[in-house]
Design an enzyme around this catalytic site. Structure first.
Site, PDB file in Angstrom:
ATOM      1  N   GLY A 104     -61.555  26.329 -10.920  1.00  0.00           N
ATOM      2  CA  GLY A 104     -61.609  25.339 -12.002  1.00  0.00           C
ATOM      3  C   GLY A 104     -60.812  25.775 -13.215  1.00  0.00           C
ATOM      4  N   GLY A 106     -57.824  24.839 -13.781  1.00  0.00           N
ATOM      5  CA  GLY A 106     -56.875  23.787 -14.158  1.00  0.00           C
ATOM      6  C   GLY A 106     -55.535  23.894 -13.455  1.00  0.00           C
ATOM      7  N   SER A 107     -55.571  24.193 -12.156  1.00  0.00           N
ATOM      8  CA  SER A 107     -54.309  24.368 -11.426  1.00  0.00           C
ATOM      9  C   SER A 107     -53.490  23.072 -11.365  1.00  0.00           C
ATOM     10  CB  SER A 107     -54.563  24.911 -10.013  1.00  0.00           C
ATOM     11  OG  SER A 107     -55.551  24.163  -9.368  1.00  0.00           O
ATOM     12  N   SER A 108     -54.164  21.926 -11.256  1.00  0.00           N
ATOM     13  CA  SER A 108     -53.418  20.657 -11.174  1.00  0.00           C
ATOM     14  C   SER A 108     -52.684  20.384 -12.477  1.00  0.00           C
ATOM     15  CB  SER A 108     -54.370  19.491 -10.909  1.00  0.00           C
ATOM     16  OG  SER A 108     -55.165  19.745  -9.805  1.00  0.00           O
ATOM     17  N   ALA A 110     -51.845  22.586 -14.787  1.00  0.00           N
ATOM     18  CA  ALA A 110     -50.819  23.611 -15.018  1.00  0.00           C
ATOM     19  C   ALA A 110     -49.573  23.308 -14.179  1.00  0.00           C
ATOM     20  CB  ALA A 110     -51.369  24.991 -14.694  1.00  0.00           C
ATOM     21  N   ASP A 151     -57.028  20.544 -20.769  1.00  0.00           N
ATOM     22  CA  ASP A 151     -56.406  21.512 -19.852  1.00  0.00           C
ATOM     23  C   ASP A 151     -54.884  21.418 -19.910  1.00  0.00           C
ATOM     24  OD1 ASP A 151     -56.702  18.968 -18.816  1.00  0.00           O
ATOM     25  OD2 ASP A 151     -57.517  19.601 -16.897  1.00  0.00           O
TER      26      ASP A 151
HETATM   27  O1  PMV Z   1     -63.963  20.983 -14.792  1.00  0.00           O
HETATM   28  P1  PMV Z   1     -62.933  21.316 -15.809  1.00  0.00           P
HETATM   29  O2  PMV Z   1     -62.762  22.780 -16.008  1.00  0.00           O
HETATM   30  O3  PMV Z   1     -61.638  20.616 -15.577  1.00  0.00           O
HETATM   31  O4  PMV Z   1     -63.490  20.804 -17.220  1.00  0.00           O
HETATM   32  C1  PMV Z   1     -63.814  19.461 -17.438  1.00  0.00           C
HETATM   33  C2  PMV Z   1     -64.204  19.252 -18.859  1.00  0.00           C
HETATM   34  C3  PMV Z   1     -64.634  17.828 -19.188  1.00  0.00           C
HETATM   35  O5  PMV Z   1     -64.854  17.779 -20.604  1.00  0.00           O
HETATM   36  C4  PMV Z   1     -65.927  17.476 -18.490  1.00  0.00           C
HETATM   37  C5  PMV Z   1     -63.562  16.819 -18.807  1.00  0.00           C
HETATM   38  C6  PMV Z   1     -62.352  16.777 -19.709  1.00  0.00           C
HETATM   39  O6  PMV Z   1     -61.299  16.309 -19.237  1.00  0.00           O
HETATM   40  O7  PMV Z   1     -62.424  17.157 -20.880  1.00  0.00           O
END
Ligand code: PMV
Length: 319
Positions: A104, A106-108, A110, A151
């Site tokens: 989790g 954020g590979s997509s 990035a 992200d």
């Molecule tokens: O699951 P992750 O690490 O992509 O985090 C999501 C965070 C949220 O606030 C729930 C969604 C967002 O895009 O901000």
């Protein structure tokens, strides 16, 4: 020049997840686990992709078909990024990640940022950071329909950012690297599923949910000040409060709760889930002399520690 290699960092949400989807701020830091992409312009009007980390091998499509038909999951973000860039020539992309897409980190996002930055350099479009953010964020929304873009911002700008939904505010915070410990739960969570789950629960009691989002926004503001003052004790307390609110939203699970309370008992300043919840990672802030004990406690209750440096550089040219 018709070929370039670039890299973009993964990210960790420090505070403010979920609320940031609904016009509130969050704080995100870029981590030294990077996604790399080599992008080469071709004479033929085709798109080629090799992304071995997400099981995509020798994927090929004609440029005028981009975004159409069934796109394999691992090719979606890069294909739509190229379509949104409105590239006129063919292109070959090869990606390589330093981290598992399961964490989790954020590979997509990035990889989307890598491809748009590389194309901007190769074509001489010379997009500035905000323009790269906007195009990459549009790509993420085209595919996921939902998300704040935090992200994407971490991948573009790097560092530690105070960020408001959709990039309305992207403010770099000038702070030292954080004494952060990252624990992986071993459970893969899907961000959009979690956003929808929180949304469903919110319908039962919309006002309570609004109050929770407002309280999260307040503690993000306090955390911003505490970060700039390097007040780890205060940040730890705010992380704990944030976790309590995330639990009320229904974003946490037993496994994460156990890892978080184990970290606190072992002497962390504070701990919380990081990201959408439902699995993925938790983070703890700990004094140096407690770090080994906190790490051990997290491993016992969860799966593994992921060693990261925070606050690292955004998208950049590698070669
Ligand atoms: O699951 P992750 O690490 O992509 O985090 C999501 C965070 C949220 O606030 C729930 C969604 C967002 O895009 O901000």
């Amino acid at each position: 020049m018709n070929k370039i290699t670039v890299s973009a960092p993964g990210k960790l949400m420090l505070l403010g997840e979920h609320a940031v989807v609904y016009q509130r701020p969050c704080i995100v830091t870029a981590v030294n686990q990077r996604m790399k992409a080599t992008v080469e312009l071709l004479n033929e009007p085709i798109f080629q992709l090799n992304a071995p980390d997400v099981q995509v091998a020798n994927y090929q499509k004609s440029l005028d078909q981009l975004g159409q038909d069934d796109i394999p999951k691992g090719a979606r973000f890069i294909e739509v990024a190229i379509k949104n860039f409105a590239l006129k020539s063919g292109v070959k992309v090869t990606t390589c990640s330093e981290f598992s897409s399961l964490f989790g980190f954020g590979s997509s996002s990035a990889s989307t940022v890598c491809v748009i930055y590389a194309l901007s350099e190769l074509t001489g479009a010379n997009l500035d950071q905000k323009a790269i953010f906007d195009l990459a964020y549009k790509t993420v929304l085209d595919i996921q329909g939902k998300g704040s873009g935090f992200d994407v911002a971490a991948a573009v700008f790097g560092g530690t950012l105070y960020f408001v939904t959709g990039g309305k505010v992207i403010e770099p915070l000038n702070i030292p690297s954080l004494p952060l410990i990252v624990g992986y739960s071993g459970i893969k969570a899907d961000t959009v599923t979690l956003i929808n789950q929180v949304l469903e629960k919110a319908k039962e009691n919309p006002q309570t949910t609004e109050d929770i989002y407002n309280n999260i926004a307040k503690l993000v503001e306090q955390a911003k000040v505490a970060l700039l003052n390097t007040d780890w004790t205060m940040i730890g307390q705010l992380m704990d409060q944030n976790q309590a609110l995330l639990k009320q939203l229904g974003a946490s699970i037993d496994k994460l709760d156990n890892m978080i309370s184990a970290a606190r008992k072992a002497g962390a300043y504070g701990a919380k889930l990081s990201g959408a919840g439902g699995g993925d990672c938790m983070i703890a802030l700990a004094p140096e002399n407690k770090t080994p004990a906190v790490k051990n406690a997290i491993i016992k209750a969860g799966k593994q520690i992921i060693e990261v440096e925070t606050n690292v550089e955004g998208v950049k040219i590698e070669a």
